[in-house]
Design a protein around this motif. Structure first.
Motif, PDB file in Angstrom:
ATOM      1  N   HIS A  99       2.121   6.304  -7.145  1.00 17.67           N
ATOM      2  CA  HIS A  99       1.151   7.294  -7.632  1.00 17.67           C
ATOM      3  C   HIS A  99       1.743   8.704  -7.578  1.00 17.67           C
ATOM      4  CE1 HIS A  99      -2.666   9.324  -8.311  1.00 17.67           C
ATOM      5  NE2 HIS A  99      -2.445  10.039  -7.215  1.00 17.67           N
ATOM      6  N   ALA A 142       0.837  -1.208   0.000  1.00 19.65           N
ATOM      7  CA  ALA A 142       0.000   0.000   0.000  1.00 19.65           C
ATOM      8  C   ALA A 142       0.870   1.256   0.000  1.00 19.65           C
ATOM      9  CB  ALA A 142      -0.924  -0.008   1.215  1.00 19.65           C
ATOM     10  N   MET A 180       1.155   4.056  -3.056  1.00 21.69           N
ATOM     11  CA  MET A 180       0.998   5.494  -2.834  1.00 21.69           C
ATOM     12  C   MET A 180       2.203   6.262  -3.380  1.00 21.69           C
ATOM     13  SD  MET A 180       0.594   7.575   0.754  1.00 21.69           S
ATOM     14  CE  MET A 180       2.324   7.281   1.152  1.00 21.69           C
TER      15      MET A 180
END
Length: 276
Positions: free
Chosen positions: A162, A155, A159
């Protein structure tokens, strides 16, 4: 059957000696909170030159036979922490003894200093390895921890991927694309982050689409090939890109460590060969 009074433990001025103490059942009201029982077991270990795991395993076995497997794992994890603490205390003592050398001894002084440096390095590596085992797999007694660690790291990686994509630090990892007219046109439009202008070109429409989650997953899992790492790379033209490249190396290393420890924990390899 074990029936005792916690207040009586403090009355043992010479310390508790539970080594070899065996019982098959504990009265329910005498089990108490697990942390108190762990303190009870630890007090019988503290200060001794040798470590015995028998009292810990005895208590964990009785808990399992009573159907409390979760508490048994907590006891065994605490046992491992006590064992490691005992080991590190001895390693530290050997290091302290080795570093007290006299330079007037001549060549023996250099040899002793090298030995002390080796013991110090061994001590630090042992601390790091023990910390990893505790955090990632609960010393081998909590195989679910690698899954939790993996979910959190993937996760976090998604992030960061991104954010990196938004910052323009990703570029196609294809020699054909990087030498194509469309890419050269994009480079002329934005030399620092040419990926965004290139995405509107015809060649980009048939290229592997970037996915932050899949890129993080592909980077993290050492045995999985989702095509993202083969299709996209982090550029180091900017400082942000250099930081991103370093972070992906760290994420990849974390993937190897966590998955390897997880497999070892599930297979029971972490605890094999222990004769304490």
């Amino acid at each position: 059957m074990l029936i005792d009074d916690p207040q009586s433990w403090k009355a043992c001025t010479g310390g508790l000696d539970l080594d070899g103490f065996r019982y098959t059942h504990i009265r329910a009201e005498n089990i108490g909170e697990i942390r108190n029982r762990i303190s009870w077991l630890a007090s019988a270990t503290c200060g001794k030159l040798t470590f015995s795991s028998q009292p810990w395993r005895q208590f964990a076995q009785v808990l399992r036979e009573n159907g409390d497997d979760s508490a048994a794992r907590k006891v065994l994890m605490a046992r491992e922490a006590q064992y490691i603490s005992h080991e590190q205390t001895q390693m530290r003592a050997r290091y302290e003894a080795a570093r007290t050398c006299d330079w007037q001894q001549g060549p023996a002084f250099l040899k002793q200093c090298l030995r002390a440096d080796g013991l110090w390095l061994e001590y630090q590596v042992h601390r790091l390895w023990s910390c990893l085992k505790r955090l990632v797999i609960g010393y081998g007694y909590d195989p679910k921890r690698p899954l939790y660690c993996s979910v959190a790291l993937i996760a976090l990686g998604a992030m960061l991927a991104h954010l990196g994509w938004q910052a323009g630090v990703f570029a196609p990892a294809s020699d054909q694309i990087l030498t194509s007219p469309d890419w050269l046109t994009a480079m002329a439009a934005d030399p620092v982050s040419p990926t965004q202008p290139w995405l509107s070109s015809a060649s980009a429409q048939h290229y592997e689409a970037f996915s932050p989650f899949l890129f993080a997953l592909d980077t993290y899992l050492p045995v999985m090939d989702l095509g993202q790492e083969r299709s996209w790379a982090v550029t180091t033209v900017t400082t942000t890109g250099s930081i991103g490249r370093a972070l992906w190396v760290v994420l990849q290393a974390a993937g190897w460590i966590v998955t390897s420890l997880g497999i070892a924990a599930v297979a029971g390899l972490v605890q094999k060969g222990r004769n304490d």
